[in-house]
Design a protein around this motif. Structure first.
Motif: not given
Length: 125
Positions: A26-27, A109-110, A116-117, A120-123
């Motif tokens: 993501a970075e 951006k997409a 990022m999604v 977040n789901q993995g975490n």
């Protein structure tokens, strides 16, 4: 410059190769978004410069007189003559570059949102 592959396109292609190989974070996408935003602003300035140059060229045709009649040439003829100039070609290339970079920015951006999604789901498991 206009006929060569632009730097932004080479950089984007290199980024896509890294993405396909699975080495993109993501970075890295964020950094690429920042690079493309910089290219976008640079090409917008180039576009404005080329537009001003083209407008001056177009105005010079509008001010000309038809040699056979002595009257001002028609606005349609002036536009046709202006559209056939190198300035018009340069303006069109600049416009295409801005549109290309905008599309690349939207895709990045997409991708960034998607990564990022996933993160977040993995975490949240």
């Amino acid at each position: 410059m206009d006929n060569d592959k632009p730097v932004y396109q080479s950089e984007y292609e290199k980024f896509i190769q890294a993405y396909v190989s699975g080495t993109t974070t993501a970075e890295a996408v964020g950094v690429m978004v920042m690079h493309m935003a910089q290219y976008y602003s640079q090409y917008n300035v180039l576009y404005a410069t080329r537009l001003n140059t083209f407008n001056q060229t177009a105005r010079s045709f509008e001010e000309k007189r038809d040699e056979s009649t002595g009257k001002s040439i028609s606005s349609t003829k002036a536009k046709s003559l202006a559209d056939a100039t190198e300035e018009s070609c340069a303006l069109n290339y600049a416009k295409v570059h801005v549109a290309n970079i905008e599309q690349m920015l939207n895709a990045l951006k997409a991708l960034q949102r998607g990564i990022m999604v996933e993160w977040n789901q993995g975490n949240n498991i």
